[in-house]
Design an enzyme around this catalytic site. Sequence first.
Site, PDB file in Angstrom:
ATOM      1  CG  HIS A  17      -1.932  -0.997   1.361  1.00 12.33           C
ATOM      2  ND1 HIS A  17      -2.134  -1.738   2.501  1.00 12.33           N
ATOM      3  CD2 HIS A  17      -2.861  -1.434   0.468  1.00 12.33           C
ATOM      4  CE1 HIS A  17      -3.153  -2.570   2.327  1.00 12.33           C
ATOM      5  NE2 HIS A  17      -3.605  -2.422   1.092  1.00 12.33           N
ATOM      6  CE  LYS A  41     -13.640  -6.187   2.453  1.00 11.97           C
ATOM      7  NZ  LYS A  41     -12.406  -5.712   1.817  1.00 11.97           N
ATOM      8  NE  ARG A  90      -2.940  -7.265  -4.380  1.00 12.11           N
ATOM      9  CZ  ARG A  90      -3.758  -7.361  -3.364  1.00 12.11           C
ATOM     10  NH1 ARG A  90      -3.297  -7.728  -2.187  1.00 12.11           N
ATOM     11  NH2 ARG A  90      -5.043  -7.129  -3.494  1.00 12.11           N
ATOM     12  CB  SER A 128      -4.477  -6.330   4.672  1.00 11.78           C
ATOM     13  OG  SER A 128      -4.090  -5.063   4.225  1.00 11.78           O
TER      14      SER A 128
HETATM   15  P1  ADP Z   1      -9.724  -3.557  -0.591  1.00 16.79           P
HETATM   16  O1  ADP Z   1     -10.452  -4.065   0.609  1.00 16.79           O
HETATM   17  O2  ADP Z   1     -10.385  -2.439  -1.303  1.00 16.79           O
HETATM   18  O3  ADP Z   1      -9.193  -4.624  -1.530  1.00 16.79           O
HETATM   19  P2  ADP Z   1      -7.044  -3.286   0.314  1.00 16.79           P
HETATM   20  O4  ADP Z   1      -6.640  -2.538   1.541  1.00 16.79           O
HETATM   21  O5  ADP Z   1      -6.856  -4.754   0.333  1.00 16.79           O
HETATM   22  O6  ADP Z   1      -8.492  -2.838   0.050  1.00 16.79           O
HETATM   23  O7  ADP Z   1      -6.295  -2.681  -0.947  1.00 16.79           O
HETATM   24  C1  ADP Z   1      -6.464  -1.361  -1.358  1.00 16.79           C
HETATM   25  C2  ADP Z   1      -5.853  -1.194  -2.716  1.00 16.79           C
HETATM   26  O8  ADP Z   1      -4.462  -1.453  -2.654  1.00 16.79           O
HETATM   27  C3  ADP Z   1      -6.397  -2.149  -3.796  1.00 16.79           C
HETATM   28  O9  ADP Z   1      -6.416  -1.460  -5.020  1.00 16.79           O
HETATM   29  C4  ADP Z   1      -5.368  -3.250  -3.843  1.00 16.79           C
HETATM   30  O10 ADP Z   1      -5.335  -3.877  -5.099  1.00 16.79           O
HETATM   31  C5  ADP Z   1      -4.105  -2.441  -3.596  1.00 16.79           C
HETATM   32  N1  ADP Z   1      -3.051  -3.274  -3.022  1.00 16.79           N
HETATM   33  C6  ADP Z   1      -3.118  -4.061  -1.932  1.00 16.79           C
HETATM   34  N2  ADP Z   1      -1.945  -4.691  -1.710  1.00 16.79           N
HETATM   35  C7  ADP Z   1      -1.104  -4.293  -2.702  1.00 16.79           C
HETATM   36  C8  ADP Z   1       0.254  -4.614  -3.069  1.00 16.79           C
HETATM   37  N3  ADP Z   1       0.970  -5.499  -2.379  1.00 16.79           N
HETATM   38  N4  ADP Z   1       0.769  -4.017  -4.177  1.00 16.79           N
HETATM   39  C9  ADP Z   1       0.018  -3.156  -4.891  1.00 16.79           C
HETATM   40  N5  ADP Z   1      -1.269  -2.824  -4.616  1.00 16.79           N
HETATM   41  C10 ADP Z   1      -1.823  -3.381  -3.543  1.00 16.79           C
END
Ligand code: ADP
Length: 168
Positions: A17, A41, A90, A128
């Site tokens: 992130h 969630k 990803r 996460s």
């Molecule tokens: P959500 O619940 O909306 O998926 P996340 O917190 O999991 O929220 O992710 C928020 C954003 O960050 C999403 O666009 C996700 O694809 C991106 N993201 C999460 N982890 C990574 C990573 N390791 N590399 C690049 N983008 C990421």
Amino acid sequence: MRTAVYPGSFDPVTLGHLDIIERSARIVDELVVGVLNNSSKNPLFSVEERVNMLEEVTLHLPNVRIEAFDGLLVDFAAKCHAGVAVRGLRAITDFEYELQMSQTNRIMCPELDTIFLTTDLKYAYLSSSIVREVAHYGGDISAFVPATIVERVFEKFVGENSFGGPET
Ligand code: ADP
């Protein structure tokens, strides 16, 4: 002034992130990281905790601010006067859902465009939920989250497993 929103759950914020935040903050004038307050969630961290952690790890980025939101992304973007939503990609598994979401958002709000940043390869595996899973079993998460976040994650699992947190 070009403002973008970067929405997500950030439960907790990971180095993946943070990489997307740093890179998109270089592209736009102002980046608002939107922390989704989604009670269905059942998150590990409260929305206030997630906002605080993000504020802490983005202190070095003057054009980034953090806000909690609930409801539709298009409404949050409009409130922030943002014409762009940032999402991270990803793998192909992210793509289908992200494409559907961005097309839906464009139908609801044609003024909002979504841009996708591809993950840095070293974070391609990182999510996460992986951090929560590894921490739950007492594994080392220092390669996954900013250093100041490590303890905060383990504190959530104190008493829940026999490991009692990371070895020091
Ligand atoms: P959500 O619940 O909306 O998926 P996340 O917190 O999991 O929220 O992710 C928020 C954003 O960050 C999403 O666009 C996700 O694809 C991106 N993201 C999460 N982890 C990574 C990573 N390791 N590399 C690049 N983008 C990421």
